[in-house]
Design a protein around this motif. Structure first.
Motif, PDB file in Angstrom:
ATOM      1  N   ASN A  81       0.833  -1.207   0.000  1.00 11.58           N
ATOM      2  CA  ASN A  81       0.000   0.000   0.000  1.00 11.58           C
ATOM      3  C   ASN A  81       0.866   1.256   0.000  1.00 11.58           C
ATOM      4  O   ASN A  81       0.603   2.206  -0.749  1.00 11.58           O
ATOM      5  CB  ASN A  81      -0.925  -0.010   1.212  1.00 11.58           C
ATOM      6  N   GLY A  86      -0.609   4.665  -1.293  1.00  7.27           N
ATOM      7  CA  GLY A  86      -1.835   4.632  -0.477  1.00  7.27           C
ATOM      8  C   GLY A  86      -3.071   4.237  -1.261  1.00  7.27           C
ATOM      9  O   GLY A  86      -4.189   4.300  -0.741  1.00  7.27           O
ATOM     10  N   ARG A  87      -2.867   3.765  -2.488  1.00  6.37           N
ATOM     11  CA  ARG A  87      -3.994   3.438  -3.374  1.00  6.37           C
ATOM     12  C   ARG A  87      -4.766   2.205  -2.900  1.00  6.37           C
ATOM     13  O   ARG A  87      -5.908   1.985  -3.316  1.00  6.37           O
ATOM     14  CB  ARG A  87      -3.409   3.204  -4.775  1.00  6.37           C
ATOM     15  N   VAL A  91      -9.201   6.629   0.752  1.00  4.08           N
ATOM     16  CA  VAL A  91      -8.616   7.952   1.033  1.00  4.08           C
ATOM     17  C   VAL A  91      -9.211   8.529   2.324  1.00  4.08           C
ATOM     18  O   VAL A  91      -8.502   9.074   3.162  1.00  4.08           O
ATOM     19  CB  VAL A  91      -8.901   8.907  -0.162  1.00  4.08           C
ATOM     20  N   ASP A  92     -10.511   8.378   2.454  1.00  3.82           N
ATOM     21  CA  ASP A  92     -11.197   8.928   3.620  1.00  3.82           C
ATOM     22  C   ASP A  92     -10.728   8.216   4.908  1.00  3.82           C
ATOM     23  O   ASP A  92     -10.670   6.989   4.964  1.00  3.82           O
ATOM     24  CB  ASP A  92     -12.704   8.725   3.435  1.00  3.82           C
ATOM     25  N   ARG A  96     -10.938   4.387   5.800  1.00  3.97           N
ATOM     26  CA  ARG A  96      -9.659   3.675   5.892  1.00  3.97           C
ATOM     27  C   ARG A  96      -9.597   2.854   7.195  1.00  3.97           C
ATOM     28  O   ARG A  96      -9.148   1.722   7.221  1.00  3.97           O
ATOM     29  CB  ARG A  96      -8.511   4.673   5.810  1.00  3.97           C
ATOM     30  N   SER A 162      -9.173  -2.904  -2.493  1.00  7.59           N
ATOM     31  CA  SER A 162      -8.334  -2.482  -1.362  1.00  7.59           C
ATOM     32  C   SER A 162      -7.787  -3.705  -0.630  1.00  7.59           C
ATOM     33  O   SER A 162      -8.144  -4.849  -0.929  1.00  7.59           O
ATOM     34  CB  SER A 162      -9.154  -1.620  -0.383  1.00  7.59           C
TER      35      SER A 162
END
Ligand SMILES: N[C@@H](CCC(=O)N[C@@H](CS)C(=O)NCC(=O)O)C(=O)O
Length: 234
Positions: A81, A86-87, A91-92, A96, A162
């Motif tokens: 990651n 961080g993809r 994002v939030d 997360r 994710s």
């Protein structure tokens, strides 16, 4: 020339931990060489002892880069990651944290369904039926996935693919291949289709399905009610 990083992975139809790390690295686009450590008995003990020469837990997966020996699937997934910028996590911040909760839950045990329905059994040509206890436990997991998918709108647990999806992919494989009734869980059914069609997951499964099955006698445990009825799987 710098050496390519090496992922010490496991036998493809046995090593769900290695699969998670492998998927995260592939999704991050991190180029690596793979060494499959045969973790079948009896050779597993010698092979894992060899891994122990450079990795304290003496198990797989281990990712060896020029600057670090990264052991434990969770650390490798977090590394992937980071590499991706961080993809592989939402994002939030609150989302997360929710995604990380699912990852952590898996990492700390998830459910006794994983011991009952081993990763190895996902690759058996004939499966036994799920018993009542297992069906109830499936429902508990499906409710969690359904909730995440409802909130995110899919197609993955948190919208985009994710670490949460990858950490739960082995569970999706073992359970979906035991043909649970998904009528009450339409979003989970769609997620199964989506994650199982993911290119890297497909690649792993192709290799795993081509291996000789690793049979455990207790799969057909006569003490488990309703476990004896075999069903033909596709
Ligand atoms: N917490 C570890 C678990 C890894 C693990 O248990 N790997 C298995 C193969 S899937 C293994 O190497 N086991 C060694 C043993 O049983 O001694 C991780 O997430 O990487």
């Amino acid at each position: 020339m710098t050496a390519k990083p090496i992922l010490y992975s496991g036998t493809k139809n046995a090593s769900s931990w290695a699969m998670r790390a492998w998927l995260a690295l592939r999704e991050a686009g991190y180029a690596f060489d793979e060494r499959v450590v045969d973790i079948r008995r009896p050779q597993r003990f010698t092979n894992l002892a060899d891994v122990g020469r450079f990795s304290p837990p003496a198990c797989v997966p281990v990712f060896v880069t020029e600057s670090a020996v990264i052991f434990d699937s969770l650390a490798i997934m977090e590394f992937a990651n980071d590499f991706s910028g961080g993809r592989l996590l939402p994002v939030d911040m609150a989302l997360r944290a929710r995604a990380r909760s699912l990852v952590a839950w898996q990492h700390s045990g998830l459910s006794d369904i994983c011991a009952r329905i081993s990763f190895e059994s996902a690759f058996y040509h004939r499966k036994r039926s799920l018993n009542a206890v297992e069906i109830a436990e499936c429902g508990r997991l499906f409710a969690v996935w359904e909730h995440a998918l409802h909130d995110s709108g899919g197609p993955y647990l948190f919208g985009q693919v994710s670490l949460a999806d990858f950490s739960h992919t082995p569970a999706a494989i073992r359970l979906s291949r035991h043909a649970p009734d998904l009528a009450a869980w339409p979003l989970t059914r769609n997620w199964f289709e989506t994650i199982l069609a993911h290119e890297a997951v497909q690649e792993w499964l192709r290799d795993a399905d081509a291996l000789p099955p690793i049979w455990y006698d207790d799969y057909l445990d006569p003490t488990a009610p309703a476990a004896l009825q075999l069903q033909q799987t596709a």
